[in-house]
Design a protein around this motif. Structure first.
Motif, short mmCIF file in Angstrom:
data_model
loop_
_atom_site.label_atom_id
_atom_site.label_comp_id
_atom_site.label_asym_id
_atom_site.label_seq_id
_atom_site.Cartn_x
_atom_site.Cartn_y
_atom_site.Cartn_z
N ALA A 1 -105.18 7.31 43.03
CA ALA A 1 -106.42 7.68 42.54
C ALA A 1 -107.65 6.73 43.04
O ALA A 1 -107.81 5.68 42.60
N PRO A 2 -108.53 7.19 44.01
CA PRO A 2 -109.44 6.69 44.55
C PRO A 2 -110.41 6.02 43.63
O PRO A 2 -110.89 6.90 42.87
N THR A 3 -111.19 4.99 43.67
CA THR A 3 -111.77 3.96 42.99
C THR A 3 -111.16 3.49 41.57
O THR A 3 -111.69 2.88 40.77
N PHE A 4 -109.90 3.83 41.31
CA PHE A 4 -109.33 3.62 40.19
C PHE A 4 -108.37 2.36 40.27
O PHE A 4 -107.35 2.29 39.41
N GLY A 5 -108.58 1.60 41.38
CA GLY A 5 -107.46 0.59 41.54
C GLY A 5 -107.31 -0.60 40.50
O GLY A 5 -105.97 -0.83 40.04
N PRO A 6 -108.16 -1.07 39.96
CA PRO A 6 -107.90 -1.84 38.72
C PRO A 6 -107.34 -1.20 37.46
O PRO A 6 -106.21 -1.95 36.93
N TYR A 7 -107.70 -0.22 37.04
CA TYR A 7 -107.02 0.84 36.11
C TYR A 7 -105.70 0.97 36.51
O TYR A 7 -104.72 0.70 35.55
N VAL A 8 -105.33 1.49 37.58
CA VAL A 8 -104.13 1.74 38.08
C VAL A 8 -103.06 0.70 38.06
O VAL A 8 -102.17 0.65 37.49
N SER A 9 -103.51 -0.34 38.41
CA SER A 9 -102.82 -1.64 38.60
C SER A 9 -102.46 -2.34 37.33
O SER A 9 -101.29 -2.66 37.03
N SER A 10 -103.49 -2.39 36.44
CA SER A 10 -103.20 -2.69 34.97
C SER A 10 -102.13 -1.99 34.23
O SER A 10 -101.37 -2.37 33.52
N LYS A 11 -102.22 -0.41 34.57
CA LYS A 11 -101.08 0.57 33.83
C LYS A 11 -99.88 0.21 34.33
O LYS A 11 -98.77 0.33 33.45
N PHE A 12 -99.61 0.17 35.49
CA PHE A 12 -98.36 -0.39 36.18
C PHE A 12 -97.83 -1.76 35.44
O PHE A 12 -96.61 -1.59 35.38
N ALA A 13 -98.76 -2.74 35.44
CA ALA A 13 -98.25 -3.87 34.58
C ALA A 13 -97.85 -3.46 33.58
O ALA A 13 -96.68 -4.37 32.76
N ILE A 14 -98.72 -2.67 32.64
CA ILE A 14 -98.27 -2.55 31.43
C ILE A 14 -96.81 -1.83 31.08
O ILE A 14 -95.79 -2.36 30.40
N LEU A 15 -96.35 -1.01 32.02
CA LEU A 15 -95.13 -0.24 32.11
C LEU A 15 -94.19 -1.23 32.37
O LEU A 15 -92.98 -1.37 31.83
N GLY A 16 -94.29 -2.26 33.35
CA GLY A 16 -93.50 -3.36 33.83
C GLY A 16 -93.09 -4.38 32.61
O GLY A 16 -91.93 -4.36 32.39
N VAL A 17 -94.08 -4.81 32.04
CA VAL A 17 -93.72 -5.83 31.06
C VAL A 17 -93.12 -5.04 29.68
O VAL A 17 -92.25 -5.75 29.04
N SER A 18 -93.43 -3.87 29.64
CA SER A 18 -93.01 -3.19 28.25
C SER A 18 -91.28 -2.71 28.80
O SER A 18 -90.43 -3.12 27.64
N GLU A 19 -91.08 -2.46 29.78
CA GLU A 19 -89.61 -2.20 30.20
C GLU A 19 -88.97 -3.45 30.13
O GLU A 19 -87.77 -3.33 29.79
N ASN A 20 -89.22 -4.60 30.48
CA ASN A 20 -88.56 -5.76 30.58
C ASN A 20 -88.48 -6.12 29.21
O ASN A 20 -87.34 -6.67 28.70
N LEU A 21 -89.57 -6.20 28.33
CA LEU A 21 -89.12 -6.53 26.98
C LEU A 21 -88.40 -5.56 26.06
O LEU A 21 -87.42 -6.09 25.42
N HIS A 22 -88.16 -4.38 26.39
CA HIS A 22 -87.50 -3.50 25.93
C HIS A 22 -85.91 -3.82 26.23
O HIS A 22 -85.27 -3.74 25.18
N ALA A 23 -85.84 -4.36 27.55
CA ALA A 23 -84.25 -4.37 27.89
C ALA A 23 -83.63 -6.08 27.24
O ALA A 23 -82.85 -5.82 26.51
N GLU A 24 -84.81 -6.77 27.09
CA GLU A 24 -84.45 -8.18 26.62
C GLU A 24 -84.20 -8.03 25.17
O GLU A 24 -83.35 -8.40 24.57
N LEU A 25 -85.00 -7.32 24.40
CA LEU A 25 -84.81 -6.96 22.85
C LEU A 25 -83.43 -6.18 22.64
O LEU A 25 -82.76 -6.64 21.72
N ALA A 26 -83.34 -5.28 23.42
CA ALA A 26 -82.15 -4.40 23.29
C ALA A 26 -80.90 -5.47 23.28
O ALA A 26 -79.95 -5.10 22.75
N ALA A 27 -81.06 -6.28 24.48
CA ALA A 27 -79.72 -7.03 24.71
C ALA A 27 -79.48 -8.03 23.42
O ALA A 27 -78.22 -8.32 23.42
N ARG A 28 -80.51 -8.20 22.68
CA ARG A 28 -80.13 -9.30 21.83
C ARG A 28 -80.05 -8.73 20.34
O ARG A 28 -80.29 -9.15 19.48
N GLN A 29 -80.01 -7.20 20.55
CA GLN A 29 -80.12 -6.44 19.14
C GLN A 29 -81.26 -6.85 18.24
O GLN A 29 -81.17 -7.02 17.21
N SER A 30 -82.29 -6.91 18.75
CA SER A 30 -83.54 -7.42 17.85
C SER A 30 -84.08 -5.99 17.14
O SER A 30 -83.56 -4.77 17.66
#
Length: 283
Positions: free
Chosen positions: A151-180
């Motif tokens: 999306a033109p002109t939306f670079g910071p927004y897009v980057s931040s939302k990709f980062a949210i997805l990444g950290v969330s997926e990683n935390l989800h996997a970590e918590l599931a692995a230790r049965q949180s």
């Protein structure tokens, strides 16, 4: 996952308007107590008063999610008021931009500080509290833009939302692995009738305004018209979040057809080098 949310405690950032306020109203309707956090004091106080007058068990605290200490104060406040937290919605977000080389570093830092670090601060401060519960859940608000860049002109927004997805997926996997006991969801909506296009009303003084950028103004006008025409009501999104919390669903996709097509285009890009190209308003 929280199978029975009645009587539970929720914290919602960006809670004084838009999706955040709709989440709070939905949770309250299901018998939850809610802590609303927002950087806009007047709006926050007004909504807390309105909800309280209607009988809700709600508190409010002015919070700057870009500041780790401010988010920690929110966590301490929630525990002091209610004794526990079961559901955290990291929902606060902002948007600003221009053509890539025209975006000042101050704009990049502001958008990333609120959107990504706001989520990170929330998870760091609240996860120890959530893990003390039998059932608990985190909902991080990303965007359809976390699945579809371009999306033109939306670079910071897009980057931040990709980062949210990444950290969330990683935390989800970590918590599931230790049965949180803590589940994780990512909310990735497309057009919703919110005030996201007015985000700069809350920008720090050192962040330049994007109002004078002609390309930006044209794109935002098209985006706002599209949201007015086909955008979802925040209450509809809130209902989907509530269902995901109860059923332990990771992806919350208010616009599933757009989300699936975005991922298909990405797969084609990986397989054939056929770029998805520029995203237009409504894509």
């Amino acid at each position: 996952m929280i199978s029975d949310i009645t009587g539970r405690i929720a914290v919602v950032t960006g809670g004084a308007s838009g999706i955040g306020l709709a989440l709070a109203e939905s949770f309250i309707a299901q018998g939850m107590s809610v802590v609303l956090a927002d950087i806009e004091r007047a709006r926050l106080e007004s909504e807390v008063t309105r909800l309280s007058d209607d009988g809700a068990d709600v508190r409010g605290l002015v919070t700057d999610v870009s500041d780790a200490a401010s988010v920690q104060r929110l966590a301490d406040f929630a525990v002091a008021e209610f004794g526990a937290v079961h559901l955290l919605c990291n929902n606060a977000g902002v948007e600003s931009g221009a053509a890539f080389l025209d975006i000042p570093l101050e704009t990049w830092r502001w958008v990333m500080d609120v959107n990504f670090f706001g989520v990170l601060h929330g998870m760091r401060s609240f996860l120890p509290i959530l893990e003390d519960q039998e059932q608990a859940h985190i909902v991080n608000t990303a965007s359809l833009s976390a699945l579809a860049a371009g999306a033109p002109t939306f670079g910071p927004y897009v980057s931040s939302k990709f980062a949210i997805l990444g950290v969330s997926e990683n935390l989800h996997a970590e918590l599931a692995a230790r049965q949180s006991p803590v589940g994780v969801s990512v909310l990735a909506p497309g057009p919703v009738k919110t005030q996201m296009s007015l985000s700069e009303r809350n920008k720090p003084s050192d962040v330049p305004s994007s109002a004078g950028n002609a390309q930006r103004a044209e794109l935002m006008a098209k985006l706002n018209a599209m949201v007015d025409e086909v955008g979802l009501e925040p209450s509809a999104v809130a209902d989907m979040v509530l269902d995901a919390v109860r059923t332990d669903r990771f992806f919350i996709l208010p616009h599933p057809d757009k989300a699936f097509e975005a991922v298909r285009k990405r797969l084609r890009w990986m397989e054939t080098n056929e770029s998805p190209g520029v995203r237009h308003a409504g894509d």
